[in-house]
Design an enzyme around this catalytic site. Structure first.
Site, PDB file in Angstrom:
ATOM      1  N   GLN A   8      44.942  44.689  29.191  1.00 43.39           N
ATOM      2  CA  GLN A   8      44.880  46.005  29.840  1.00 43.39           C
ATOM      3  C   GLN A   8      45.332  47.095  28.862  1.00 43.39           C
ATOM      4  O   GLN A   8      46.403  47.000  28.257  1.00 43.39           O
ATOM      5  CB  GLN A   8      45.782  45.992  31.090  1.00 43.39           C
TER       6      GLN A   8
ATOM      7  N   ASP B 260      35.791  42.564  28.448  1.00 47.62           N
ATOM      8  CA  ASP B 260      35.745  44.033  28.419  1.00 47.62           C
ATOM      9  C   ASP B 260      34.658  44.530  27.464  1.00 47.62           C
ATOM     10  O   ASP B 260      34.288  45.706  27.499  1.00 47.62           O
ATOM     11  CB  ASP B 260      37.098  44.593  27.954  1.00 47.62           C
TER      12      ASP B 260
ATOM     13  N   LYS C  68      42.276  43.693  39.926  1.00 49.15           N
ATOM     14  CA  LYS C  68      41.409  42.749  39.207  1.00 49.15           C
ATOM     15  C   LYS C  68      41.743  41.312  39.601  1.00 49.15           C
ATOM     16  O   LYS C  68      40.846  40.499  39.836  1.00 49.15           O
ATOM     17  CB  LYS C  68      41.566  42.946  37.689  1.00 49.15           C
TER      18      LYS C  68
END
Ligand code: NAD
Length: 305
Positions: free
Chosen positions: A98, A121, A54
């Site tokens: 994460q 997200d 990422k």
């Protein structure tokens, strides 16, 4: 019939190029550089790989990447304090924590502490509610990538019968909301669905997000249907031989039995090279969108739901 193979890798490259174009415009016309902060707690090997990928993709798109790596035993309060700091940082437009987090940390508490407008997200409860009620929201990256591929392939999705297999909060449910938003007739199938093959056979669009290698068979698919395979499953591949330590080599497969499905479907995503590459591309897209919205600029075209 042999299905058209939907090239997720190629399409993701196009999306990333589009993102980079928007980034250039934001910098040249408004003096802005979109910034993405990624927080990793602990040393989960898969998470480390994702976070590295990422960060690399963020920099390649011309954006600022801020990586925060915390020890596995970091107290929940310290993580919440970092999230609060990032919420307030004007250089940070997107925040991603994460998952999975270590067991002593309440993931929901942390996700819901992120500023919803920086929640790239799309997991914050407010974004879930916004998506469910058809309001402008941050959309989870994997289903957003699936939607982009479907729109690209079909043009309009209006009136199509769509079956989503899997009802998880990160893929199945948001996928169903997105398809509904594009006026599909949507069925969500799951582990308790009766006659799954019969349900799937109705679909013009099948999205499989189950986590069971090769579960969806070719004879479940309506001839000509579009099949989006979200599953990523690692299986043993004895045909590839053994590793140095004597263990059998492995390979990735989806939730769809590709070989039988490709003879019936009109179009199908492969695994790997289908949905996977779109997920990171959509994370970058969401970061640019968050930056534009934060600065009251027009939405970057073609990158949102
Ligand atoms: P999950 O385990 O949270 O949910 C799986 C869903 O499948 C559940 O809702 C369950 O009801 C359903 N299910 C299980 N067994 C079933 C059965 N026999 N018949 C019908 N439905 C059944 O999984 P998830 O997080 O939604 O992920 C699904 C798959 O997608 C996994 O393989 C995962 O690795 C993959 N994934 C890929 C990406 C990507 O970037 N390509 C992103 C996220 C998840």
């Amino acid at each position: 019939m042999t299905a058209q193979i939907i090239d997720g890798k190629g399409f993701a490259a196009e999306v990333r190029q589009k993102v980079a174009g928007h980034v250039t415009r934001l910098r040249e016309e408004h003096g802005l550089t979109p910034g993405l902060a990624v927080v990793l707690v602990g040393e989960d090997p898969a998470s480390q790989v994702y976070v590295r990928a990422k960060g690399k993709a963020t920099v390649e798109a011309g954006m600022e990447s801020f990586e925060h790596r915390l020890d596995a035993d970091t107290p929940e309060a310290d993580l919440l304090a970092l999230v609060e700091k990032l919420n307030k940082d004007p250089a940070v437009h997107g925040i991603l924590v994460q998952l999975p987090l270590p067991e002593h940390i309440d993931s929901d508490l942390v996700i819901n502490a992120i500023d919803p407008d920086k929640d790239v997200d799309g997991f914050h409860i407010l974004n879930v509610g916004r998506l469910g009620t058809g309001q402008k929201s941050m959309v989870p990256c994997t289903p957003l990538g699936c939607l982009m591929m479907l729109r690209h392939h079909h043009g309009t999705l209006s009136g199509k019968e769509a079956v989503v297999i899997g009802r998880s909060n990160i893929v199945g449910k948001p996928m169903a909301h997105l398809l509904l938003g594009d006026s599909c007739t949507v069925t969500i199938a799951h582990s308790r669905t009766q006659d799954l093959p019969g349900v799937v056979r109705r679909a013009d669009i099948v999205v499989a997000a189950v986590g069971r290698p090769g579960m969806v068979q070719g004879d479940w698919i309506k001839p000509g249907a579009t099949v989006i395979d979200v599953g990523i499953n690692r299986i043993e591949a004895p045909e590839r031989g053994t590793n140095e330590d004597g263990s059998v080599k492995t390979r990735l497969v989806g939730d769809v039995d590709f070989d039988s499905a490709k003879d019936v479907a009109g179009a199908i995503t492969p695994v790997p090279g289908g949905v996977g590459p779109m997920t990171i591309a959509c994370l970058l897209a969401n970061t640019v969108t968050a930056c534009a919205r934060a600065n009251r600029l027009p939405e970057p075209e073609g990158l949102t739901a």
